[in-house]
Motif scaffolding. Structure first.
Motif, short mmCIF file in Angstrom:
data_model
loop_
_atom_site.label_atom_id
_atom_site.label_comp_id
_atom_site.label_asym_id
_atom_site.label_seq_id
_atom_site.Cartn_x
_atom_site.Cartn_y
_atom_site.Cartn_z
N GLN A 38 0.84 -1.19 0.00
CA GLN A 38 0.00 0.00 0.00
C GLN A 38 0.88 1.25 0.00
O GLN A 38 2.09 1.18 0.21
CB GLN A 38 -0.94 -0.02 1.20
CG GLN A 38 -1.94 -1.17 1.15
CD GLN A 38 -2.96 -1.12 2.26
OE1 GLN A 38 -3.14 -0.11 2.92
NE2 GLN A 38 -3.65 -2.24 2.47
N TYR A 102 -1.15 1.24 8.66
CA TYR A 102 -1.03 2.66 8.30
C TYR A 102 -0.97 3.52 9.56
O TYR A 102 -0.15 4.44 9.64
CB TYR A 102 -2.20 3.09 7.42
CG TYR A 102 -2.13 4.56 7.06
CD1 TYR A 102 -1.24 5.01 6.09
CD2 TYR A 102 -2.92 5.50 7.71
CE1 TYR A 102 -1.16 6.36 5.77
CE2 TYR A 102 -2.85 6.85 7.38
CZ TYR A 102 -1.97 7.27 6.42
OH TYR A 102 -1.87 8.61 6.11
N ALA A 135 -3.75 12.22 3.40
CA ALA A 135 -4.60 11.02 3.53
C ALA A 135 -5.12 10.65 2.15
O ALA A 135 -5.80 11.45 1.50
CB ALA A 135 -5.75 11.30 4.48
N LEU A 136 -4.83 9.44 1.70
CA LEU A 136 -5.18 9.03 0.35
C LEU A 136 -6.56 8.41 0.24
O LEU A 136 -7.03 8.14 -0.86
CB LEU A 136 -4.11 8.06 -0.18
CG LEU A 136 -2.67 8.60 -0.14
CD1 LEU A 136 -1.71 7.60 -0.77
CD2 LEU A 136 -2.56 9.96 -0.82
N ASN A 137 -7.21 8.17 1.38
CA ASN A 137 -8.57 7.63 1.38
C ASN A 137 -9.19 7.90 2.75
O ASN A 137 -8.48 8.33 3.69
CB ASN A 137 -8.57 6.13 1.05
CG ASN A 137 -7.68 5.34 1.98
OD1 ASN A 137 -7.85 5.36 3.20
ND2 ASN A 137 -6.72 4.60 1.41
N PRO A 138 -10.50 7.69 2.92
CA PRO A 138 -11.14 7.99 4.21
C PRO A 138 -10.56 7.21 5.38
O PRO A 138 -10.47 7.75 6.50
CB PRO A 138 -12.60 7.62 3.95
CG PRO A 138 -12.79 7.81 2.48
CD PRO A 138 -11.49 7.36 1.86
N THR A 139 -10.17 5.96 5.16
CA THR A 139 -9.58 5.18 6.26
C THR A 139 -8.27 5.79 6.71
O THR A 139 -8.01 5.93 7.91
CB THR A 139 -9.38 3.72 5.83
OG1 THR A 139 -10.64 3.14 5.50
CG2 THR A 139 -8.74 2.92 6.95
N GLN A 140 -7.44 6.16 5.76
CA GLN A 140 -6.18 6.82 6.12
C GLN A 140 -6.44 8.12 6.87
O GLN A 140 -5.74 8.44 7.83
CB GLN A 140 -5.34 7.10 4.88
CG GLN A 140 -4.66 5.87 4.31
CD GLN A 140 -3.57 6.22 3.30
OE1 GLN A 140 -3.31 7.40 3.01
NE2 GLN A 140 -2.91 5.20 2.78
N ARG A 141 -7.43 8.87 6.45
CA ARG A 141 -7.73 10.13 7.14
C ARG A 141 -8.08 9.88 8.61
O ARG A 141 -7.58 10.55 9.50
CB ARG A 141 -8.87 10.88 6.44
CG ARG A 141 -9.33 12.14 7.19
CD ARG A 141 -10.31 12.94 6.38
NE ARG A 141 -9.65 13.61 5.28
CZ ARG A 141 -8.98 14.76 5.38
NH1 ARG A 141 -8.89 15.38 6.57
NH2 ARG A 141 -8.42 15.31 4.35
N ARG A 142 -8.95 8.89 8.86
CA ARG A 142 -9.33 8.59 10.26
C ARG A 142 -8.11 8.16 11.08
O ARG A 142 -7.92 8.63 12.21
CB ARG A 142 -10.39 7.49 10.28
CG ARG A 142 -11.77 7.94 9.82
CD ARG A 142 -12.82 6.91 10.18
NE ARG A 142 -12.56 5.61 9.54
CZ ARG A 142 -12.99 5.28 8.32
NH1 ARG A 142 -13.69 6.15 7.60
NH2 ARG A 142 -12.72 4.09 7.83
N ALA A 165 -5.92 16.52 2.41
CA ALA A 165 -6.55 15.65 1.41
C ALA A 165 -5.50 15.10 0.46
O ALA A 165 -4.39 15.64 0.33
CB ALA A 165 -7.60 16.45 0.63
N ALA A 166 -5.86 14.02 -0.21
CA ALA A 166 -4.97 13.41 -1.19
C ALA A 166 -4.55 14.45 -2.23
O ALA A 166 -5.32 15.35 -2.59
CB ALA A 166 -5.66 12.24 -1.87
#
Length: 211
Positions: A38, A102, A135-142, A165-166
């Motif tokens: 990833q 991550y 953060a490349l996606n919502p999970t990464q952001r959280r 944001a990505a």
């Protein structure tokens, strides 16, 4: 100033380098990637240091130096350092989620930087040296927000590193890639002169990821 002098010397040296030298360096960077690899994207100040420190984290397969977060496609190094493109020096990180999550990766990354510094990192000052987690996606952001909140508690509310944001990532020129590995003496002088490890110990104490 230290980095500018070193960059000038590096540019002179690279003018005498052959295409074979560049190819050899690129080949040495290639390592087998797990099928489920990833990607993460971090800005940690000087990408020479960010690349070196992130690649030392168990579970990281590779880090590539470059730029992210700006308004210009395919920027060059001199464009970015002159200002006006909006880019940060960044590293695109390939990691093995079977070895490190991550969230763990973000926590380790935060301990390789001074997340309380809004003006750059160590001796490298200016917008292009500011820190960020893209953060490349919502999970990464959280997970990134949770890691930053934890760091903010530890550092008593002083963390300024944002979760952004990505953004598109553009690799830097070949002579920047693996700079610390290919130029250990020069990089060592830069790191000591910049005061990175001393500052990390001031900020993080025993948790600092110093080298």
């Amino acid at each position: 100033m230290i980095r500018k002098l070193m960059l000038a010397a590096l540019l002179l040296a690279s003018c005498g380098g052959s295409n074979a030298d560049t190819a050899d360096a690129a080949a040495q960077r290639r390592t087998p990637r797990p099928a489920n690899a990833q990607t993460a994207l971090f800005a940690g100040g000087c990408f020479w240091s960010a690349e070196r420190d992130v690649e030392a984290i168990p579970g990281v397969v590779e880090a590539v130096s470059g730029f992210a977060g700006g308004r210009v496609a395919n920027p060059g190094y001199m464009q970015v350092v002159r200002g006006g493109t909006g880019h940060l020096e960044a590293v695109q990180v390939t990691y093995d989620p079977a070895r490190i999550s991550y969230g763990q990766l973000v926590r380790r990354f935060l301990r390789t930087i001074d997340p309380t510094d809004s003006g750059g990192q160590y001796c490298d000052r200016g917008p292009s040296y500011q820190t960020a987690i893209f953060a490349l996606n919502p999970t990464q952001r959280r997970e990134a927000q949770a890691a930053v909140a934890e760091a903010n508690r530890i550092l008593r509310g002083r963390v300024v590193t944002p979760v952004r944001a990505a953004a598109p990532f553009y690799a830097a020129e070949a002579y920047h890639q693996d700079y610390a590995r290919r130029n250990p003496a020069a990089y060592g002088r830069y790191r000591v002169g910049c005061g990175k490890d001393a500052r990390l110990r001031q900020v993080w104490g025993a948790q600092a990821a110093t080298h």
